[in-house]
Design a protein around this motif. Structure first.
Motif, short mmCIF file in Angstrom:
data_model
loop_
_atom_site.label_atom_id
_atom_site.label_comp_id
_atom_site.label_asym_id
_atom_site.label_seq_id
_atom_site.Cartn_x
_atom_site.Cartn_y
_atom_site.Cartn_z
N SER A 92 -26.34 7.87 -32.51
CA SER A 92 -26.77 6.55 -32.78
C SER A 92 -27.77 6.71 -34.10
N ARG A 93 -28.16 5.60 -34.67
CA ARG A 93 -28.81 5.84 -35.96
C ARG A 93 -30.05 4.67 -35.81
N ASP A 94 -31.11 5.05 -36.55
CA ASP A 94 -32.17 4.22 -36.62
C ASP A 94 -32.48 4.20 -38.32
N ASN A 95 -32.09 2.80 -38.74
CA ASN A 95 -31.93 2.62 -40.25
C ASN A 95 -33.33 2.50 -40.94
N VAL A 96 -34.49 2.38 -39.84
CA VAL A 96 -35.89 2.10 -40.41
C VAL A 96 -36.26 3.53 -40.67
N LYS A 97 -36.13 4.47 -39.80
CA LYS A 97 -36.26 5.94 -39.77
C LYS A 97 -35.49 6.78 -40.64
N ASN A 98 -34.42 6.19 -40.88
CA ASN A 98 -33.26 7.12 -41.95
C ASN A 98 -32.81 8.34 -41.14
N THR A 99 -32.67 8.12 -39.85
CA THR A 99 -32.40 9.18 -38.77
C THR A 99 -31.15 8.86 -37.99
N VAL A 100 -30.40 9.90 -37.90
CA VAL A 100 -29.15 9.84 -36.90
C VAL A 100 -29.31 10.70 -35.80
N TYR A 101 -29.02 10.54 -34.53
CA TYR A 101 -29.27 11.20 -33.31
C TYR A 101 -27.98 11.49 -32.57
N LEU A 102 -28.09 12.72 -31.89
CA LEU A 102 -26.83 12.94 -31.01
C LEU A 102 -27.63 13.27 -29.64
N GLN A 103 -27.40 12.19 -28.78
CA GLN A 103 -27.89 12.39 -27.48
C GLN A 103 -26.97 13.50 -26.66
N MET A 104 -27.19 14.48 -26.03
CA MET A 104 -25.92 15.45 -25.32
C MET A 104 -26.51 15.47 -24.42
N ASN A 105 -25.82 14.93 -23.04
CA ASN A 105 -25.72 15.11 -21.67
C ASN A 105 -24.64 15.93 -21.03
N ASN A 106 -24.89 16.52 -19.86
CA ASN A 106 -24.25 17.35 -19.10
C ASN A 106 -23.66 18.27 -19.91
N LEU A 107 -24.52 19.20 -20.66
CA LEU A 107 -23.95 20.29 -21.51
C LEU A 107 -23.38 21.20 -20.97
N LYS A 108 -22.23 21.84 -21.65
CA LYS A 108 -21.60 22.84 -20.79
C LYS A 108 -21.53 24.21 -21.75
N PRO A 109 -21.53 25.28 -21.25
CA PRO A 109 -21.56 26.56 -22.07
C PRO A 109 -20.47 26.69 -23.43
N ASP A 110 -19.56 25.69 -23.29
CA ASP A 110 -18.51 25.46 -24.44
C ASP A 110 -19.03 24.83 -25.56
#
Length: 115
Positions: free
Chosen positions: A70-88
């Motif tokens: 996702s992105r926030d064009n006011v904060k000039n920031t892009v995010y990566l929400q990572m759920n159910n993380l795996k060792p890979d």
């Protein structure tokens, strides 16, 4: 000069979540397509997710339904929400953008998934 600064990596156990952030400066962020790549030890860098301007997202098959860009064009920031993380998913994660034909990369943030 475009600069990208990632944060949010760390050590988590399988099944847990993390959110990565990438702050961009030096460009008209709201017009830039942004992407997250990752590079695991001994492997080539691979595209994880990308988001256009305005906000059309694409994902690697290995992370679909688990990761959200996702992105926030006011904060000039892009995010990566990572759920159910795996060792890979263990890798250094990089933020990337292309501005006027030039590719820019952040310094990377390490994500380690281990019990």
């Amino acid at each position: 000069q475009v600069q990208l600064v990632e944060s949010g990596g760390g050590l988590v156990e399988p099944g847990e979540s993390l959110r990565l952030s990438c702050v961009s400066s030096g460009s008209r962020f709201r017009f830039d397509a942004m992407a997250w790549y990752r590079q695991a030890p001994g492997k080539e860098r691979e595209l994880v997710a990308s988001i256009s301007s305005p906000s059309s997202a694409n994902y690697a098959d290995s992370v679909k339904s688990r990761f959200t860009i996702s992105r926030d064009n006011v904060k000039n920031t892009v995010y990566l929400q990572m759920n159910n993380l795996k060792p890979d998913d263990t890798a250094v994660y990089y933020c990337q953008t292309t501005v006027r034909g030039a590719k820019y990369w952040g310094q990377g943030t390490l994500v380690t998934v281990s019990s």
